[in-house]
Scaffold this motif. Structure first.
Motif, PDB file in Angstrom:
ATOM      1  N   ALA A  22       0.643  -1.289  -0.233  1.00  0.00           N
ATOM      2  CA  ALA A  22       0.046  -0.064  -0.058  1.00  0.00           C
ATOM      3  C   ALA A  22       0.954   1.020   0.115  1.00  0.00           C
ATOM      4  N   VAL A  23       0.814   2.058  -1.184  1.00  0.00           N
ATOM      5  CA  VAL A  23       1.610   2.927  -1.335  1.00  0.00           C
ATOM      6  C   VAL A  23       1.005   4.395  -0.444  1.00  0.00           C
ATOM      7  N   SER A  24       1.686   4.707   0.657  1.00  0.00           N
ATOM      8  CA  SER A  24       1.066   5.674   1.480  1.00  0.00           C
ATOM      9  C   SER A  24       1.666   6.918   1.273  1.00  0.00           C
ATOM     10  N   LYS A  25       2.540   7.192   0.418  1.00  0.00           N
ATOM     11  CA  LYS A  25       3.043   8.699   0.344  1.00  0.00           C
ATOM     12  C   LYS A  25       2.248   9.766   0.389  1.00  0.00           C
ATOM     13  N   THR A  26       2.679  10.727   0.846  1.00  0.00           N
ATOM     14  CA  THR A  26       1.729  12.043   1.017  1.00  0.00           C
ATOM     15  C   THR A  26       0.637  11.964   2.024  1.00  0.00           C
ATOM     16  N   LEU A  66      10.668   1.160   0.687  1.00  0.00           N
ATOM     17  CA  LEU A  66      11.449   2.320   0.051  1.00  0.00           C
ATOM     18  C   LEU A  66      11.101   2.196  -1.314  1.00  0.00           C
ATOM     19  N   ILE A  67      10.197   2.978  -2.019  1.00  0.00           N
ATOM     20  CA  ILE A  67       9.879   2.771  -3.457  1.00  0.00           C
ATOM     21  C   ILE A  67      10.535   3.846  -4.351  1.00  0.00           C
ATOM     22  N   GLY A  68      10.873   5.040  -3.893  1.00  0.00           N
ATOM     23  CA  GLY A  68      11.462   5.984  -4.550  1.00  0.00           C
ATOM     24  C   GLY A  68      12.760   6.235  -4.624  1.00  0.00           C
ATOM     25  N   LEU A 150      13.874  -7.847  -9.140  1.00  0.00           N
ATOM     26  CA  LEU A 150      13.881  -6.615  -9.976  1.00  0.00           C
ATOM     27  C   LEU A 150      12.731  -5.718  -9.675  1.00  0.00           C
ATOM     28  N   MET A 151      12.761  -4.314 -10.093  1.00  0.00           N
ATOM     29  CA  MET A 151      11.733  -3.513  -9.927  1.00  0.00           C
ATOM     30  C   MET A 151      11.593  -2.697 -11.323  1.00  0.00           C
ATOM     31  N   GLY A 152      10.410  -2.298 -11.777  1.00  0.00           N
ATOM     32  CA  GLY A 152      10.366  -1.660 -12.916  1.00  0.00           C
ATOM     33  C   GLY A 152       8.803  -0.877 -12.917  1.00  0.00           C
ATOM     34  N   MET A 153       9.097   0.120 -13.681  1.00  0.00           N
ATOM     35  CA  MET A 153       7.791   1.217 -13.807  1.00  0.00           C
ATOM     36  C   MET A 153       7.845   1.262 -15.446  1.00  0.00           C
ATOM     37  N   ALA A 154       6.353   0.553 -15.902  1.00  0.00           N
ATOM     38  CA  ALA A 154       6.161   0.697 -17.311  1.00  0.00           C
ATOM     39  C   ALA A 154       5.671   2.000 -17.689  1.00  0.00           C
ATOM     40  N   GLY A 194       3.924  -3.089 -11.203  1.00  0.00           N
ATOM     41  CA  GLY A 194       2.242  -2.735 -11.173  1.00  0.00           C
ATOM     42  C   GLY A 194       1.774  -1.687 -10.193  1.00  0.00           C
ATOM     43  N   MET A 195       1.140  -0.628 -10.655  1.00  0.00           N
ATOM     44  CA  MET A 195       0.579   0.486  -9.710  1.00  0.00           C
ATOM     45  C   MET A 195      -0.946   0.535  -9.910  1.00  0.00           C
ATOM     46  N   SER A 196      -1.448   1.525  -9.501  1.00  0.00           N
ATOM     47  CA  SER A 196      -3.026   1.642  -9.488  1.00  0.00           C
ATOM     48  C   SER A 196      -3.458   1.331 -10.969  1.00  0.00           C
ATOM     49  N   GLY A 197      -2.971   2.077 -12.086  1.00  0.00           N
ATOM     50  CA  GLY A 197      -3.520   1.960 -13.327  1.00  0.00           C
ATOM     51  C   GLY A 197      -3.032   0.696 -14.059  1.00  0.00           C
ATOM     52  N   VAL A 210       2.840  -5.686  -5.962  1.00  0.00           N
ATOM     53  CA  VAL A 210       2.198  -4.666  -6.816  1.00  0.00           C
ATOM     54  C   VAL A 210       2.303  -3.362  -5.885  1.00  0.00           C
ATOM     55  N   ARG A 211       2.613  -2.288  -6.155  1.00  0.00           N
ATOM     56  CA  ARG A 211       2.617  -1.102  -5.571  1.00  0.00           C
ATOM     57  C   ARG A 211       1.639  -0.097  -5.867  1.00  0.00           C
ATOM     58  N   VAL A 212       0.503  -0.227  -4.941  1.00  0.00           N
ATOM     59  CA  VAL A 212      -0.695   0.404  -5.144  1.00  0.00           C
ATOM     60  C   VAL A 212      -1.028   1.461  -4.359  1.00  0.00           C
ATOM     61  N   GLY A 213      -1.232   2.612  -4.508  1.00  0.00           N
ATOM     62  CA  GLY A 213      -1.353   3.798  -3.890  1.00  0.00           C
ATOM     63  C   GLY A 213      -2.761   4.629  -4.129  1.00  0.00           C
ATOM     64  N   SER A 214      -2.936   5.334  -5.034  1.00  0.00           N
ATOM     65  CA  SER A 214      -4.449   6.065  -5.251  1.00  0.00           C
ATOM     66  C   SER A 214      -5.699   4.920  -5.121  1.00  0.00           C
ATOM     67  N   ALA A 215      -5.493   3.870  -5.897  1.00  0.00           N
ATOM     68  CA  ALA A 215      -6.499   3.007  -5.888  1.00  0.00           C
ATOM     69  C   ALA A 215      -7.108   2.595  -4.546  1.00  0.00           C
ATOM     70  N   ASP A 219      -6.801  10.001  -4.793  1.00  0.00           N
ATOM     71  CA  ASP A 219      -5.928  10.776  -5.466  1.00  0.00           C
ATOM     72  C   ASP A 219      -4.844  11.659  -4.525  1.00  0.00           C
ATOM     73  N   ARG A 220      -3.684  11.857  -4.840  1.00  0.00           N
ATOM     74  CA  ARG A 220      -2.863  12.412  -4.158  1.00  0.00           C
ATOM     75  C   ARG A 220      -2.860  14.050  -4.308  1.00  0.00           C
ATOM     76  N   GLN A 221      -2.789  15.043  -3.273  1.00  0.00           N
ATOM     77  CA  GLN A 221      -3.269  16.237  -3.740  1.00  0.00           C
ATOM     78  C   GLN A 221      -2.065  16.882  -4.583  1.00  0.00           C
TER      79      GLN A 221
HETATM   80  C1  LIG Z   1       3.497   6.851  -6.157  1.00  0.00           C
HETATM   81  C2  LIG Z   1       4.138   5.342  -6.691  1.00  0.00           C
HETATM   82  C3  LIG Z   1       3.433   4.191  -6.784  1.00  0.00           C
HETATM   83  C4  LIG Z   1       1.881   4.164  -6.759  1.00  0.00           C
HETATM   84  O1  LIG Z   1       1.415   5.109  -7.440  1.00  0.00           O
HETATM   85  P1  LIG Z   1      -0.474   4.956  -7.705  1.00  0.00           P
HETATM   86  O2  LIG Z   1      -0.576   5.359  -9.143  1.00  0.00           O
HETATM   87  O3  LIG Z   1      -0.882   5.908  -6.912  1.00  0.00           O
HETATM   88  O4  LIG Z   1      -0.873   3.488  -7.627  1.00  0.00           O
HETATM   89  C5  LIG Z   1       3.989   3.158  -7.275  1.00  0.00           C
HETATM   90  N1  LIG Z   1       5.346   2.886  -7.435  1.00  0.00           N
HETATM   91  C6  LIG Z   1       6.218   4.037  -7.369  1.00  0.00           C
HETATM   92  C7  LIG Z   1       7.668   4.006  -7.616  1.00  0.00           C
HETATM   93  C8  LIG Z   1       5.552   5.480  -6.870  1.00  0.00           C
HETATM   94  O5  LIG Z   1       6.585   6.602  -6.773  1.00  0.00           O
END
Ligand SMILES: *Cc1c(COP(=O)(O)O)cnc(C)c1O
Length: 224
Positions: A22-26, A66-68, A150-154, A194-197, A210-215, A219-221
């Motif tokens: 659960a991505v809880s940033k912000t 830590l994902i960032g 491994l980690m990746g963002m599409a 994998g993220m929310s989208g 999977v790293r899911v935040g906004s779902a 939404d983050r402000q």
């Molecule tokens: C913010 C973030 C996410 C989550 O994004 P959502 O679209 O809110 O699910 C996942 N991975 C990384 C690296 C992020 O920075």
């Protein structure tokens, strides 16, 4: 609301080898506590100071991921407690994680962040860079990090086929590295994608985290 979203996600992941971060940033500690009380234990943050503050406030059995992007000079603040660092993108950073983990008498699980998207802006190793690292004697000497995957963002695109291709490629790379690179500081078991989208596609393509935040939290402000 948070509990309902979590239950739906857990249900979608049931029967798969994939776990939910659960991505809880912000988001404030109260919202994290709400998710915790619903049963969620893995949380992701992308900023060191924010993670440290939340770690101090919240239950001790939370696993912090830590994902960032992580700057070497900030590793010391999270080294005592961080559960996994997904965003390792240089040998220098990995060496610093090793040094700080040693000072804390522990080993830290790490993922190599791979550049799989078409966008220029994202951090991450190229395949050539990752392979050079994994083959190096400097890497073999690190005793307080464990590279667990491994980690990746599409690419941020509506083109589902492209997203699927990128995830499939990351999973294939993971399988290849698992065969090719072995050692005491290697334990190939996680593919963080994998993220929310796009998490549904990621799960189909073999994600284990999977790293899911906004779902979950809405939404983050600002920013991010
Ligand atoms: C913010 C973030 C996410 C989550 O994004 P959502 O679209 O809110 O699910 C996942 N991975 C990384 C690296 C992020 O920075």
């Amino acid at each position: 609301m948070i509990a309902t979203q979590l239950q739906q996600l857990w249900q979608e992941l049931q029967g798969t080898p994939c776990r939910l971060i659960a991505v809880s940033k912000t988001k404030p500690a109260e919202m994290i506590l709400e998710a915790y009380q619903a049963g969620q234990r893995l949380f992701g943050e992308n900023k060191v100071q924010e993670m440290v503050a939340k770690h101090e406030q919240l239950p001790a059995d939370i696993e912090w991921h830590l994902i960032g992007h992580l700057q070497s000079n900030k590793v010391k603040y999270i080294a005592p407690f961080v559960s996994m660092i997904h965003s390792v993108d240089s040998e220098r950073l990995l060496a610093e994680i090793d040094r700080r983990a040693a000072q804390n008498g522990r080993a830290i699980d790490c993922l190599l962040q791979m550049h799989i998207a078409q966008e220029e802006t994202k951090f991450g190793f190229s395949e050539q860079e990752a392979e050079a690292l994994l083959e190096s004697t400097a890497f073999a000497q690190l005793q307080h990090v464990r590279v667990v995957g491994l980690m990746g963002m599409a690419t941020n695109t509506d083109d589902e086929q492209q997203v699927r291709r990128e995830f499939r490629h990351l999973r294939a790379l993971f399988e290849q590295y698992k065969q090719r690179f072995q050692g005491p500081n290697l334990d190939w078991k996680e593919v963080s994608m994998g993220m929310s989208g796009d998490y549904a596609i990621a799960v189909e393509e073999g994600s284990t985290l999977v790293r899911v935040g906004s779902a979950i939290f809405g939404d983050r402000q600002y920013g991010h």
